[in-house]
Design a protein around this motif. Structure first.
Motif, PDB file in Angstrom:
ATOM      1  N   ARG A 115       0.830  -1.206   0.000  1.00 24.87           N
ATOM      2  CA  ARG A 115       0.000   0.000   0.000  1.00 24.87           C
ATOM      3  C   ARG A 115       0.866   1.258   0.000  1.00 24.87           C
ATOM      4  N   VAL A 116       1.933   1.243   0.808  1.00 29.67           N
ATOM      5  CA  VAL A 116       2.835   2.395   0.819  1.00 29.67           C
ATOM      6  C   VAL A 116       3.418   2.622  -0.578  1.00 29.67           C
ATOM      7  N   ALA A 117       3.841   1.560  -1.246  1.00 32.95           N
ATOM      8  CA  ALA A 117       4.416   1.713  -2.591  1.00 32.95           C
ATOM      9  C   ALA A 117       3.424   2.366  -3.539  1.00 32.95           C
ATOM     10  N   ALA A 118       2.165   1.929  -3.488  1.00 32.36           N
ATOM     11  CA  ALA A 118       1.154   2.505  -4.370  1.00 32.36           C
ATOM     12  C   ALA A 118       0.910   3.972  -4.046  1.00 32.36           C
ATOM     13  N   GLU A 119       0.909   4.318  -2.776  1.00 32.26           N
ATOM     14  CA  GLU A 119       0.690   5.724  -2.392  1.00 32.26           C
ATOM     15  C   GLU A 119       1.887   6.591  -2.764  1.00 32.26           C
ATOM     16  N   GLU A 120       3.108   6.052  -2.641  1.00 34.06           N
ATOM     17  CA  GLU A 120       4.282   6.815  -3.062  1.00 34.06           C
ATOM     18  C   GLU A 120       4.255   7.039  -4.579  1.00 34.06           C
ATOM     19  N   ILE A 199       0.456  14.853   0.662  1.00 29.37           N
ATOM     20  CA  ILE A 199       1.606  13.990   0.913  1.00 29.37           C
ATOM     21  C   ILE A 199       1.905  13.898   2.403  1.00 29.37           C
ATOM     22  N   LEU A 200       1.856  15.018   3.111  1.00 32.07           N
ATOM     23  CA  LEU A 200       2.129  15.005   4.552  1.00 32.07           C
ATOM     24  C   LEU A 200       1.132  14.100   5.284  1.00 32.07           C
ATOM     25  N   HIS A 201      -0.129  14.198   4.946  1.00 29.06           N
ATOM     26  CA  HIS A 201      -1.146  13.344   5.574  1.00 29.06           C
ATOM     27  C   HIS A 201      -0.811  11.870   5.369  1.00 29.06           C
ATOM     28  N   ASP A 202      -0.483  11.495   4.137  1.00 28.50           N
ATOM     29  CA  ASP A 202      -0.189  10.089   3.848  1.00 28.50           C
ATOM     30  C   ASP A 202       1.109   9.640   4.504  1.00 28.50           C
ATOM     31  N   GLU A 203       2.110  10.523   4.531  1.00 30.89           N
ATOM     32  CA  GLU A 203       3.410  10.124   5.066  1.00 30.89           C
ATOM     33  C   GLU A 203       3.350   9.869   6.569  1.00 30.89           C
TER      34      GLU A 203
END
Length: 271
Positions: A115-120, A199-203
């Motif tokens: 999931r992290v890879a897809a969001e990045e 990006i900040l929210h997701d990170e």
């Protein structure tokens, strides 16, 4: 029934050198995982690539050789967006490397990092589009390879990886992003500010995933996590840590008060 393995898909994403194709493969792999078309086999992990696929440009140089540009110029704004896009591109590889390299973790570990890879990949796409709006593209400015260098230094141990890549290097983005947003507002670039808010929210969530799996690894080995975290910083981060720290974001990402106090004590102290 699943017709393929997530670990195989992770290695395909890592090997891809074209940024657009890497992003597409990453999104497709996570979508297939969610749809049940990719099996999660922890035993299939255990190896990745010392050098993942990347385009011929940007030129990679030591951090000290990166030119400084003022945000008051369009080129300066584009250079900042490019620097953040490069971090996100590396973060795609880091997430898939976490999937492919470390065997024997619970299935949810692999799902989390997919999931992290897809969001990045999503973040990179947003920033690349913004670069193009500014008249540039990914690769038009030099960049450095610091994030991937730490991936190699931590390739031997998932506990060390979870401690130092999400919780030190990527968490640094939580600290510096509000300042970048303020500078961009002062330069009148509200469009980029809006992207950085996403990006900040997701990170915060990505760093929290690192925190959760770091603590899992510590618990499995009978290691006290807060003391070990301090010891790893001293061992692996030669320049020490730098503040100021975004305390609220780090708390949301799972940092304890003891860890935050320890980081502030190490602020700027060479290890």
């Amino acid at each position: 029934m699943p017709d393929s393995c997530l670990i195989t898909a992770a290695r395909a994403c890592l090997a891809e050198s074209d940024p657009a194709a890497k992003c597409r493969l990453s999104r497709d792999a996570f979508g297939a995982l969610q749809a049940g078309r990719l099996a999660v086999d922890p035993a299939a992990a255990g190896s990745a690539f010392d050098a993942p696929g990347r385009p011929a440009r940007p030129e990679l140089v030591p951090p000290r050789d990166l030119p400084r540009r003022r945000l008051g110029s369009p080129e300066g704004q584009a250079a900042l967006v490019h620097a953040i896009a490069h971090i996100e591109f590396n973060a795609i590889n880091l997430a898939w490397d976490a999937v492919a390299r470390f065997a024997g973790m619970p299935p949810d570990y692999y799902r989390d990092w997919a999931r992290v890879a897809a969001e990045e990949a999503y973040h990179f796409g947003l920033l690349r589009e913004r670069l193009q709006e500014l008249g540039y593209d990914y690769g038009d400015f030099p960049a450095h390879n610091g994030l991937w260098s730490m991936a190699l230094e931590t390739a031997h141990d998932v506990l060390v990886r979870m401690a130092l890549v999400p919780r030190v290097l990527e968490a640094r983005g939580l600290d510096v992003t509000p300042g970048m947003m303020q500078r961009l507002r002062e330069a009148g670039d509200e469009r980029t500010v809006a992207l950085l808010e996403i990006i900040l929210h997701d990170e915060i969530g990505h760093v929290e995933i690192g925190t959760r799996w770091y603590r899992y690894c510590c618990a499995r080995r009978g290691v006290e996590p807060e003391a070990r975290f301090q010891a790893l910083i001293r061992e692996y981060i030669p320049g020490g840590v730098r503040g100021p720290f975004h305390i609220e974001a780090r708390r949301q990402a799972g940092f304890s008060d003891t860890e935050l106090a320890g980081l502030e004590a190490l602020d700027g102290i060479p290890t």
